[in-house]
Design a protein around this motif. Structure first.
Motif, PDB file in Angstrom:
ATOM      1  N   GLU A   1      26.084  38.833  27.629  1.00  0.00           N
ATOM      2  CA  GLU A   1      26.752  40.108  27.410  1.00  0.00           C
ATOM      3  C   GLU A   1      26.917  40.856  28.732  1.00  0.00           C
ATOM      4  OE1 GLU A   1      28.529  43.456  25.774  1.00  0.00           O
ATOM      5  OE2 GLU A   1      28.318  41.384  25.062  1.00  0.00           O
TER       6      GLU A   1
ATOM      7  N   THR B   1      30.792  50.174  36.566  1.00  0.00           N
ATOM      8  CA  THR B   1      32.239  50.151  36.765  1.00  0.00           C
ATOM      9  C   THR B   1      32.526  49.966  38.244  1.00  0.00           C
ATOM     10  OG1 THR B   1      32.352  52.558  36.982  1.00  0.00           O
ATOM     11  CG2 THR B   1      32.663  51.631  34.774  1.00  0.00           C
TER      12      THR B   1
ATOM     13  N   ARG C   1      29.761  39.351  30.651  1.00  0.00           N
ATOM     14  CA  ARG C   1      31.064  39.743  30.102  1.00  0.00           C
ATOM     15  C   ARG C   1      31.449  41.142  30.559  1.00  0.00           C
ATOM     16  NH1 ARG C   1      33.050  42.792  26.501  1.00  0.00           N
ATOM     17  NH2 ARG C   1      30.995  43.521  25.818  1.00  0.00           N
ATOM     18  N   ARG C   2      30.483  42.085  30.495  1.00  0.00           N
ATOM     19  CA  ARG C   2      30.773  43.458  30.922  1.00  0.00           C
ATOM     20  C   ARG C   2      31.155  43.515  32.401  1.00  0.00           C
ATOM     21  NH1 ARG C   2      25.912  47.205  29.815  1.00  0.00           N
ATOM     22  NH2 ARG C   2      27.335  48.650  30.881  1.00  0.00           N
TER      23      ARG C   2
ATOM     24  N   GLY D   1      37.276  43.008  36.785  1.00  0.00           N
ATOM     25  CA  GLY D   1      38.660  42.576  36.687  1.00  0.00           C
ATOM     26  C   GLY D   1      39.629  43.737  36.653  1.00  0.00           C
ATOM     27  N   ARG D   2      39.194  44.887  36.115  1.00  0.00           N
ATOM     28  CA  ARG D   2      40.072  46.055  36.126  1.00  0.00           C
ATOM     29  C   ARG D   2      40.345  46.514  37.560  1.00  0.00           C
ATOM     30  NH1 ARG D   2      36.495  48.257  31.924  1.00  0.00           N
ATOM     31  NH2 ARG D   2      37.398  47.810  29.866  1.00  0.00           N
TER      32      ARG D   2
ATOM     33  N   ARG E   1      32.501  41.081  34.254  1.00  0.00           N
ATOM     34  CA  ARG E   1      33.821  40.493  34.503  1.00  0.00           C
ATOM     35  C   ARG E   1      34.932  41.438  34.056  1.00  0.00           C
ATOM     36  NH1 ARG E   1      31.148  35.527  33.197  1.00  0.00           N
ATOM     37  NH2 ARG E   1      31.565  35.819  30.977  1.00  0.00           N
ATOM     38  N   THR E   2      34.726  42.096  32.923  1.00  0.00           N
ATOM     39  CA  THR E   2      35.750  43.023  32.423  1.00  0.00           C
ATOM     40  C   THR E   2      35.923  44.185  33.389  1.00  0.00           C
ATOM     41  OG1 THR E   2      35.236  42.441  30.133  1.00  0.00           O
ATOM     42  CG2 THR E   2      36.405  44.516  30.507  1.00  0.00           C
ATOM     43  N   ALA E   3      34.774  44.794  33.807  1.00  0.00           N
ATOM     44  CA  ALA E   3      34.853  45.957  34.684  1.00  0.00           C
ATOM     45  C   ALA E   3      35.406  45.578  36.052  1.00  0.00           C
ATOM     46  CB  ALA E   3      33.471  46.589  34.829  1.00  0.00           C
TER      47      ALA E   3
ATOM     48  N   ALA F   1      38.157  38.735  37.729  1.00  0.00           N
ATOM     49  CA  ALA F   1      38.073  38.574  36.268  1.00  0.00           C
ATOM     50  C   ALA F   1      37.176  37.408  35.884  1.00  0.00           C
ATOM     51  CB  ALA F   1      39.476  38.380  35.691  1.00  0.00           C
TER      52      ALA F   1
END
Length: 897
Positions: free
Chosen positions: A24, A108, A27-28, A34-35, A30-32, A41
């Protein structure tokens, strides 16, 4: 990894309590990420198990190592590592390039805004902290040390504290210390985040966040970064991250403590005057003062001894040993003593009372040493004068000293010395034959000599040195330098130069043999080298400029030709690089080289440093710790003690401090002061230096307009005031230049004058020659419409034109004057080219070598080049007597014929 990679990165460590689900978290991330950057990403989360609880020191060290590991140059701009500990706690370590901002609370990422970036703009030129005392061997390393906890939690105050410390250190922006703390802080711009460069040290203040800590720069872009975090309780903590190659750990630690100490003082009393804020704690001040003190050697008896009294001890011990060699003259200690006693008796017969000043104006020979000792035996102080000084300077010296008697031969002295009796050494001794002996009690506080040094008023100033100072100097150096009766010394320097005090009395008070070197031999390295070999000299005192010529002369001779075991440098800064060829031929264990910093006002020498081949590689400015009985410290313009490493004015105390400036009570009061730290009477030298952690001093030059040229201490303002004494000069400036940067032999003083009427630069130069000794006469005088000034009213040296050839007489530069215009005389062409190359100017047959800026060192250079080109040998004496190019060409022609 390279330092540049580390400089481009920052890191954040976030404590994650309790069990962490790695999938988890990945995942967080990579998402943050990638933005912020599409390339992130697919960011991997690296995971490592640490079999220690999170609170264990080795667990913390592991997290720090990971946080300080920079990114690869070709890799992505972010790395994420999860460290799991044995107690289920974990640390997430994020390392990112500075263009990627990281918010640890929300995990972030975003592109950093330039104004909010934690990366300072790299300076256009490398920053060098003069106070940092960096260790070059530590290049590439980074160190970190904590500041004390509980600092005031006000960002503006913290930045202001750092700025004040750096201003005191001399690298930050100047601060008006007449204001109080509140006015100072109110006048500073509000801190708005990011790294501020306050003068080679960056300062960053951030809010502390629970469970997080970060390294703002893995390697500081500047020599140091002060990273402060303000907590919710209103206090701050911080670290100083620095590069040991530029900021030594011990200096960095002191700097961090100074920032904390100053910050607390600013917070405690907003109405306090800024000038009263202390940089050092009382304990540190005591430590720094102690570093500069070397306890006296031997007993305190030297404080009551006189030079002649100590000499008498040697006479009793070694009456038949040879004391003095001068040409064909050789005197044993008993003989020298007897001749000096007759001289003293002759002075008494003339009615010269004890305590009087007696002028001595003699060539370097046996009579000079006999006369100096005789003056001391009469209870008087000798005032040495160099007969090559202009008559005006000699006249001033005699009058200012109040000398009613001058021991001299008459030659070279002004004829109009009203009320002054000039008596030869022989006449004086003849008068003494009939005079009764007059033994006297020793008084170490009585004046022994007065030596005149350059003064900013346009006139030299006399420095009064008591007997006890010289006695202390000999006692301080005897043991360490192993001075004794087996030594043979040279008297190389003018008696009007205080280096001669060391040479004469250092030798005779330790039972050695003194070899007097005549004037012309001192000007000819080959003759001097031959004398050193012939007399088996063991102790040699030299200015670095003179020794550089001797090093060249020594190269062709066998390495064991010289018996010299000790060389003492003084009189001017030593560029240790010039010693490389010497060390290549002479072992430092067989011949010790000692660099000694000293001042006339502190009795010749203050410090001593043994120079080694390692020093040549380091190219430092070290002159060593204080001599036994001397003390030194480094102060700011207000007389406040400065910490280790920080440059300032060198203050000297202890056994060598002079009595006074003769007849100048106001100047005496300004320069000889009572130490506010309780060190007694102390001399403000005007020299610039810094203290090292081991108590050694680095000499960094002068604070004022004083310069050293070939061992002579010169006030540029004295030359300027002499130039202004010409009736047609309305403005004047003097500057020190070098034809070849770093080459002491090409040092020259150039003058600029604004003129009125019909006066020419050559007229001003002639005026200067009538007042100044030869070593102070400008090499050039250039006319300018007006002396350019800076906005602060100081001479704008950058706006002055290149020196002209105004020093040359009429006809200068006519390179073919008197020669075949077709260049049919190869010898003339060859000599003129040699001169032109040495002087950096076109030379004609009517030109005078010395009027075009020549000096004794350039004479040696020309003579050596002549030899290399196969031209006949010319002595330095003949060079000086034939210093016009045309006459010199004919001299060479005759020698070749």
């Amino acid at each position: 990894m390279s330092r540049s990679q580390a400089t481009s990165c920052h890191s954040l460590v976030v404590r994650l309590p309790g069990a962490v689900e790695a999938g988890e978290l990945a995942r967080r991330l990579r998402t943050a990420a990638g933005r912020a950057r599409a390339e992130l990403a697919g960011l991997p989360l690296w995971e490592e198990r640490v079999d220690l609880p999170a609170g264990h020191p080795r667990a913390a060290a592991r997290a720090r190592r990971e946080a300080e590991r920079p990114l690869r140059a070709a890799g992505p701009p972010l790395r994420a590592v999860l460290l799991r500990y044995a107690d289920d706690a974990a640390d997430l370590v994020l390392v990112a390039r500075h263009e990627l901002a990281v918010d640890g609370a929300a995990l972030t990422f975003a592109e950093s805004e330039p104004e909010a970036s934690a990366t300072p703009v790299a300076p256009a030129t490398p920053v060098a902290l003069e106070w940092g005392l960096g260790e070059p061997a530590a290049a590439g390393a980074v160190a970190e040390l904590p500041l004390p906890d509980g600092l005031p939690g006000d960002a503006t105050l913290l930045v202001g504290a750092a700025a004040l410390v750096l201003a005191r250190y001399g690298t930050g922006a100047p601060v008006d210390e007449a204001q109080d703390v509140s006015a100072y802080l109110a006048g500073r711009p509000a801190y708005e985040g990011g790294v501020l460069d306050l003068g080679g040290i960056g300062v960053l203040v951030e809010e502390a966040r629970a469970g997080q800590w970060r390294v703002a720069q893995l390697a500081p872009a500047l020599p140091g970064l002060l990273h402060l975090t303000v907590g919710a309780d209103g206090t701050a903590a911080g670290v100083l991250r620095h590069r040991p190659s530029e900021l030594a750990p011990v200096v960095a630690s002191r700097f961090a403590d100074h920032v904390a100490h100053v910050a607390r003082q600013l917070a405690a009393d907003p109405g306090r005057a800024l000038e009263t804020v202390e940089l050092l704690t009382p304990a540190e001040a005591e430590h720094v003062l102690a570093l500069g003190v070397t306890p006296p050697a031997g007993s305190a008896a030297s404080a009551v001894r006189t030079i002649d009294g100590l000499f008498a001890d040697v006479v009793r011990e070694r009456p038949d040993a040879v004391a003095l060699t001068a040409g064909e003259t050789s005197l044993r200690y008993a003989e020298l003593d007897a001749l000096a006693e007759r001289t003293a008796a002759g002075l008494r017969a003339l009615g010269v009372a004890p305590g009087s000043m007696v002028g001595v104006a003699l060539e370097r020979d046996a009579d000079l040493v006999i006369s100096l000792l005789g003056v001391l035996k009469a209870g008087c102080a000798y005032v040495p004068m160099d007969l090559r000084y202009p008559e005006d300077r000699l006249r001033y010296t005699v009058g200012n000293a109040g000398a009613g008697v001058v021991i001299g031969t008459g030659g070279g002295l002004p004829a109009d010395l009203d009320g002054v009796r000039v008596v030869t050494p022989a006449e004086l001794r003849a008068l003494g034959d009939a005079a009764p002996a007059a033994p006297r009690a020793e008084d170490g506080a009585a004046p022994a000599y007065v030596i005149y040094t350059s003064g900013s008023t346009g006139r030299p100033k006399g420095v009064v040195i008591p007997h006890r100072n010289v006695a202390a100097l000999v006692e301080a150096t005897r043991g360490d330098l192993r001075l004794g009766p087996d030594d043979v010394w040279t008297l190389f320097h003018s008696s009007a130069f205080d280096f001669s005090v060391w040479e004469i009395w250092g030798c005779l008070l330790t039972g050695g043999r003194l070899v007097v070197v005549d004037h012309w031999t001192t000007r000819d390295p080959e003759l001097f080298h031959a004398q050193l070999v012939r007399e088996r000299v063991t102790v040699l005192s030299q200015t670095p400029s003179a020794f550089a010529q001797l090093v060249e002369t020594d190269r062709p001779s066998p390495a064991d030709a010289l018996a010299v075991r000790l060389v003492v440098f003084g009189g001017e800064p030593l560029d240790v690089r010039m010693l490389a060829p010497w060390f290549a031929r002479h072992s430092p264990t067989a011949c010790r080289l000692v660099n000694m910093f000293g001042i006339t006002e502190t009795t010749v020498h203050v410090t001593a440093h043994t120079v080694t081949p390692a020093d040549v590689l380091a190219t430092g400015r070290k002159v060593g710790p204080a001599l036994p009985g001397w003390s030194l410290s480094v102060r700011d313009p207000r007389g406040r003690l400065l910490p280790v490493g920080v440059p300032g004015e060198i203050w000297v105390g202890g056994a060598g401090v002079a009595d006074r400036y003769l007849g100048q009570p106001e100047l005496t009061a300004r320069r000889f002061v009572e130490d506010p730290y309780g060190g007694g009477r102390i001399y403000r030298s005007g020299d610039r230096g810094r203290l090292r952690p081991d108590g050694a001093l680095d000499h960094l030059g002068r604070l004022d307009s004083q310069v050293k040229v070939r061992g002579h201490r010169i006030e540029l303002d004295e030359i300027r005031n002499v130039l202004l004494g010409h009736p047609d000069v309305t403005g004047a400036a003097t500057v020190l230049n070098h034809e070849t940067p770093g080459d002491a032999a090409t040092a020259r003083i150039d003058a600029y004058v604004a003129l009125r009427g019909t006066a020419a630069p050559a007229d001003v130069l002639a005026h200067a020659r009538g007042v100044l000794p030869g070593y102070m006469v400008p090499a050039s005088v250039t006319a300018v419409p007006a002396i350019p000034l800076t906005i602060n009213g100081k001479v704008d040296t950058a706006a002055l034109p290149a020196p002209g050839a105004a020093a040359a007489p009429a006809g200068a530069g006519a390179a073919t004057d008197g020669a075949d215009p077709d260049g049919a005389d190869p010898l003339t062409d060859q000599v003129l080219k040699l001169w032109s190359h040495a002087l950096g100017a076109e030379v004609g047959l009517q030109d005078n070598f010395f009027e075009l800026g020549g000096n004794s060192l350039l004479v040696i250079r020309v003579l050596r080049e002549m030899r290399d080109q196969g031209l006949p040998k010319v002595t330095t004496q003949d060079f000086y007597r034939n210093s016009t190019a045309g006459r010199f060409v004919e001299l060479v022609r005759d020698a070749r014929g």
